[in-house]
Design a protein around this motif. Structure first.
Motif, mmCIF file in Angstrom:
data_model
loop_
_atom_site.group_PDB
_atom_site.id
_atom_site.type_symbol
_atom_site.label_atom_id
_atom_site.label_comp_id
_atom_site.label_asym_id
_atom_site.label_seq_id
_atom_site.Cartn_x
_atom_site.Cartn_y
_atom_site.Cartn_z
ATOM 1 N N UNK A 1 32.112 46.533 32.344
ATOM 2 C CA UNK A 1 30.790 47.136 32.485
ATOM 3 C C UNK A 1 29.736 46.042 32.453
ATOM 4 N N UNK A 2 29.053 45.834 33.589
ATOM 5 C CA UNK A 2 27.974 44.854 33.674
ATOM 6 C C UNK A 2 26.669 45.530 33.251
ATOM 7 N N UNK A 3 26.154 45.145 32.066
ATOM 8 C CA UNK A 3 24.935 45.736 31.541
ATOM 9 C C UNK A 3 23.818 44.708 31.454
ATOM 10 N N UNK A 4 22.744 45.064 30.752
ATOM 11 C CA UNK A 4 21.604 44.159 30.691
ATOM 12 C C UNK A 4 20.568 44.594 29.695
ATOM 13 N N UNK A 5 19.297 44.150 29.937
ATOM 14 C CA UNK A 5 18.741 43.549 31.150
ATOM 15 C C UNK A 5 18.915 44.384 32.403
ATOM 16 N N UNK A 6 18.823 43.690 33.523
ATOM 17 C CA UNK A 6 18.969 44.310 34.833
ATOM 18 C C UNK A 6 20.026 43.542 35.605
#
Length: 414
Positions: free
Chosen positions: A55-60
């Motif tokens: 899961x690429x999360x963030x931030x944006x």
């Protein structure tokens, strides 16, 4: 389940207190190299053999280039088995999701898109509230109302949000999630009902539903505290949540977690692994993780937090391979508390099998079947304990924050 974090945004929303940074320029090559190295290091420490989701999360994270996403995925695949069908989700902001850019992410290996949803790795010290949700918070991809978007400090319009969702559904059919945010200052019950209807006509098969949280230190919280914006009353918030649940369930969605709804089997593998208290590895500034560091001689599950500030984090990764700022061994009681707190958020609850994984000596029945708080909550219609395990009724799920203290107290006594 690795959770890489991209900490940068173009602007800070008025309600945001996440670990996010707005900077004039980002040295993406340097950040990419550090994300790759930290992912390799932590996967080696965990000695995990197979990855079920990323899961690429963030931030944006949709501001990162597809080549950065591809590099991280290659690093994960080089350090552990990454099955062809593993769920790879990217959080996306409508203002950074042109069709060509989304196609680039798909080519890089992304197979699921989450428009505006922010999944935070942090577990709260106290019991999480429902539906107010400190674990999972939303970046509203679309309140679908331009005046609301301006109040929230969002940089896109409702039309751009619609266009982004349509483009995402074209590239990720059946695997595009959107969020709905309710409880905005001044939002009426009728306005919320209208948002639901518009969203149902636009959405794919997964929706995350969140109550806006007014966090200390944010612009929006200051505006409400100062009287410039009205705070919504609690009974209205509860009504909005129950209304949304009824509408979504009637539209074929399974309410599989306090804030998550899916139809046609589109449940998020990553969401489920988190609520089931599986191991996960936080990669990037401010990321949180829960895993056993077998690779450095550890035998107990640890809570880890990476260094918050990106430049400092990069310096630490470059010097020692990872930027872990704090790590703490979780006691058996703390692990069971997390399992209970997370698992009761789902419609399946805490199964006997999963409880035995964390507590082989003391069964669910031994802890919560005896006379005490849990039995009283069952008699009152809030909880069920049966051959499946311990779970909330639908009525109990809506007031989970009021049930957990009693359950945690009973667990601590036993």
């Amino acid at each position: 389940a690795p959770c890489p974090q991209w900490p940068y945004c173009r602007k800070r929303c008025s309600y945001c207190n996440f670990n996010a940074y707005v900077v004039p320029a980002v040295d993406e090559a340097a950040v990419r190299a550090c994300l790759v190295r930290e992912a390799q290091t932590l996967l080696r420490l965990s000695q995990v053999h197979s990855v079920t989701s990323i899961f690429f999360g963030g931030g944006t994270p949709s501001l990162a280039s597809p080549s950065t996403v591809a590099a991280v995925l290659e690093a994960v695949a080089g350090a552990a088995h990454l099955p062809a069908g593993a769920e790879v989700t990217l959080e996306a902001n409508p203002s950074s999701t042109s069709t060509s850019r989304l196609a680039g992410f798909r080519a890089a290996g992304v197979n699921r898109l989450s428009i505006g949803v922010q999944v935070r790795g942090a577990l709260p010290a106290a019991a999480p509230a429902a539906p107010r949700d400190p674990i999972v918070t939303a970046l509203p991809s679309q309140s679908l109302d331009d005046s609301e978007l301006r109040m929230l400090g969002r940089e896109h319009t409702a039309a751009e949000a619609r266009k982004a969702v349509e483009a995402a559904r074209g590239l990720f059919p059946g695997r595009t999630s959107i969020d709905l945010l309710f409880g905005l200052p001044g939002q009426s019950r009728d306005a919320w009902a209208q948002r639901l209807e518009v969203a149902l006509g636009l959405c794919d098969d997964h929706i995350s539903l969140y109550q806006l949280t007014l966090e200390r230190g944010t612009v929006l919280a200051a505006q409400v505290r100062g009287g410039a914006l009205p705070a919504p009353p609690q009974d209205l918030l509860a009504d909005m949540y129950q209304t949304a649940r009824a509408v979504l369930v009637a539209a074929g969605f399974r309410h599989y977690e306090v804030s998550n709804f899916a139809r046609k089997g589109a449940l998020s593998t990553h969401n489920l692994s988190y609520w089931r208290a599986d191991q996960y590895i936080g990669v990037g500034p401010g990321a949180h993780g829960r895993f056993v560091p077998w690779g450095e001689g550890g035998h107990s599950r640890e809570a880890r937090v990476q260094t918050l500030e990106p430049v400092t984090w990069m310096r630490e990764v470059q010097s020692q391979g990872h930027g872990t700022r704090s790590q703490a061994v979780l006691s058996p009681l703390e692990q069971l508390e997390e399992l209970l707190t997370l698992g009761l958020r789902t419609d399946e609850g805490v199964t006997h099998r999963r409880w035995r994984h964390f507590s082989p000596q003391l069964s669910l029945q031994a802890v919560f079947g005896a006379p005490g708080e849990a039995r009283a909550l069952q008699q009152q219609g809030w909880l069920v304990l049966d051959s499946g395990g311990l779970r909330c009724t639908w009525a109990g799920l809506a007031v989970l924050d009021s049930l957990l203290p009693d359950l945690l107290w009973q667990l601590q006594r036993v």
